[in-house]
Motif scaffolding. Structure first.
Motif: not given
Length: 198
Positions: A187-191
């Protein structure tokens, strides 16, 4: 030789390594725990030199993790084999209604030595005119091997079942925590990717 009895980092560190490897194995917690059961039960058998084979076969029959079974055999080490042997042999004699010649904890090494001596002598006797000797091997079978094989079942099952239930809960908790960490990372990488595009 010294490292076989006491590893460089100590037995605590060796145990932590095996525990760490078990948690990271692929498979469901139940599959891994069935492998742990197989490996733990195997160390209560008198089949020295074949523990890996017995553990792998047992894990395959139980549809457990073979790698977990092999790792779990390391619970058997020079520090644990003596109490395992004494408990298993005494339980075996109790179940069979027999009694060993002499005290189990005092004579077990002498009986191993006598059996090894007979075995070596009989191998040499095959190539020389010497007569084969079976007396110490017979004593070893009656006083050590057979009682150990029978008596190892009870403490082996108790220890293996304990390790099974502990493993299931620990591995399940570890896998859930690991999955949530991976989700958070994704999720962090996606954001970050969305922020870079925006």
């Amino acid at each position: 030789m010294a490292e076989a009895i006491w590893p460089r980092g100590g037995w605590g560190r060796a145990f932590q390594y095996v525990q760490h490897r078990l948690r990271r194995l692929p498979g469901t917690p139940e599959q891994i725990a069935r492998g742990v059961f197989a490996g733990t039960f195997t160390i209560f058998t008198p089949f020295f030199g074949l523990h890996f084979v017995v553990a792998a076969l047992l894990a395959k029959v139980m549809r457990g993790s073979i790698l977990a079974a092999l790792l779990s055999t390391f619970l058997g080490n020079p520090l644990t084999y003596v109490p395992i042997a004494i408990i298993s042999i005494q339980t075996g004699h109790f179940l069979l209604g027999t009694s060993p010649r002499g005290e189990v904890d005092e004579s077990i090494f002498a009986k191993f030595g006598g059996a090894a001596g007979d075995l070596w002598h009989n191998i040499i006797a095959m190539f020389t005119p010497a007569q084969a000797h079976w007396g110490d091997l017979r004593i070893f079978y009656n006083d050590v091997f057979f009682p150990w094989m029978v008596g190892g079942v009870v403490p082996g099952l108790i220890c293996a079942l304990t390790c099974y239930y502990l493993s299931v809960s620990v591995i399940r908790a570890y896998q859930k925590r690991r999955a949530s960490r991976l989700r958070a990372k994704m999720e962090k990488l996606s954001r970050q990717a969305e922020a870079e595009r925006g």
